[in-house]
Scaffold this active site. Structure first.
Site, PDB file in Angstrom:
ATOM      1  N   LYS A 152      -8.541   3.705  10.328  1.00  0.00           N
ATOM      2  CA  LYS A 152      -7.431   4.967  10.344  1.00  0.00           C
ATOM      3  C   LYS A 152      -7.604   6.091  10.711  1.00  0.00           C
ATOM      4  CE  LYS A 152      -5.841   1.759   6.415  1.00  0.00           C
ATOM      5  NZ  LYS A 152      -5.547   1.696   5.057  1.00  0.00           N
TER       6      LYS A 152
ATOM      7  N   ASP B 163      -0.438  -2.805   7.291  1.00  0.00           N
ATOM      8  CA  ASP B 163      -1.013  -1.513   6.832  1.00  0.00           C
ATOM      9  C   ASP B 163      -0.557  -0.569   7.856  1.00  0.00           C
ATOM     10  OD1 ASP B 163      -2.282   0.788   5.819  1.00  0.00           O
ATOM     11  OD2 ASP B 163      -3.919  -0.188   4.945  1.00  0.00           O
TER      12      ASP B 163
END
Length: 360
Positions: free
Chosen positions: A171, A247
């Site tokens: 991320k 996600d």
């Protein structure tokens, strides 16, 4: 500190398409619509225009999954750099032993590679695993936790540093994920005849090629982009991720990809390479009724061999990206078209009008 009971935030969702896609991950050629959840309402007709183009081309969008893996890196402290290097050699020479440890954590997890970096007396070990139909975050973290215990028990001179050393890297923008792989690496491409480029996209192959070089390549270079040269992959990925229970934070690395456009005697060759499509058809976030409905409609809840539903989902996500990227770049070759579309679509949506946009 108190945490309130779970609630929900409504995000508008529409099914867009159909898209025509040819891929071994789909078992051939399919025409299928995709769900996009977004507050940016012009995204739907924009992706829809790209989808319409795909149905006018033989074979439509051709998609290939060239690699798949999920990574987690652990951080070890060593007595000194020499000890760290010795530990590296010991770990690298014990891959079969490490795979035995991984196999105790999941029947789907399999260690396929590892990479090591040394900084002073610190050792960063990046484990890469296949994870079946799951995106694999929790699976690789559990495996890394057991691998850490095994290494600490069998390799002298090293100590616990962290279960995640950021060499994964999760991320956050990076170069390493595009090089080594994290998620599904998917390449999508389409060859659009001149007549369709001019009539449906209202542009030319030469115009799209020139804009792609100037905007996506040179503009991104000036901005300091990392292994990324595209107009707006993040828009389509976020819409698809939210609609299918992914996600959403993984659009950070997911949106790092490269668009290619080439004028081939008036026809337009157009491709989108996405090396970090992190999706799963099972796992956390998949129990919500709306998500289950979306995955079922997409054909990603079928009884298939492990990994096949996940690859199918990744191809559908990547094809959605190509449709939106193609439509936006075509619009930006024409002065004022992008803003006119946004004004008409967003103001019309606010009034509840039935408006027509780039998808026509």
């Amino acid at each position: 500190m108190a945490i309130s009971a779970p609630s929900s935030t409504p995000i508008p969702l529409k099914w867009v398409g159909p898209l025509r896609i040819t891929s071994t991950a789909l078992g051939g050629t399919e025409e299928i619509s995709v769900p996009l959840a977004t507050y940016e309402t012009p995204l739907w007709p924009s992706v829809g225009r790209g989808a319409r183009v795909s149905t006018l081309v033989e074979g439509g969008i051709r998609a290939v999954v060239v690699d798949e893996r999920m990574s987690r890196s652990i951080l070890l402290e060593a007595d000194d750099a020499a000890t760290a290097f010795a530990a590296w050699q010991r770990i690298d020479g014990s891959r079969e032993e490490l795979q035995s440890v991984v196999s105790t954590t999941s029947r789907f997890a399999r260690l396929i590679d590892l990479h090591v970096q040394i900084v002073g007396d610190l050792l960063f070990v990046r484990f890469e695993l296949t994870t079946g139909d799951a995106s694999g975050h929790n699976m690789v973290t559990l495996a890394a936790d057991r691998l850490m215990d095994h290494i600490l028990a069998t390799v002298p001179g090293v100590r616990y540093g962290s279960i995640s050393g950021n060499y994964c890297i999760d991320k956050k923008p990076s170069a390493v994920n595009g090089i080594l792989g994290r998620g599904k690496n998917v390449v999508t491409e389409i060859l659009i005849p001149r007549e369709i480029v001019e009539r449906r996209l209202r542009t030319t192959a030469a115009g799209v090629e020139k804009l792609n070089v100037r905007k996506n390549l040179l503009g991104s270079l000036l901005a300091g982009s990392i292994r990324s040269a595209n107009a707006h992959y993040a828009n389509m990925l976020l819409g698809f991720y939210l609609a299918t229970g992914q996600d959403a934070a993984n659009i950070v690395e997911g949106s790092q990809g490269i668009t290619r456009a080439e004028d081939r005697d008036g026809d337009l060759y157009f491709s989108c390479t996405l090396p970090n499509v992190i999706v799963g058809s099972v796992g956390n976030g998949k129990g919500l009724p709306e998500v289950e409905e979306a995955l079922t409609r997409l054909g990603c809840r079928e009884d298939r061999a492990p990994g096949e539903n996940g690859r199918r989902l990744a191809v559908l996500a990547a094809a959605s990206v190509l449709c939106g990227e193609l439509s936006l770049l075509a619009a930006q070759t024409n002065p004022g078209e992008l803003m006119r579309s946004h004004v008409v679509l967003e103001r019309g949506a606010a009034r509840g009008d039935q408006v027509q946009g780039e998808s026509d």
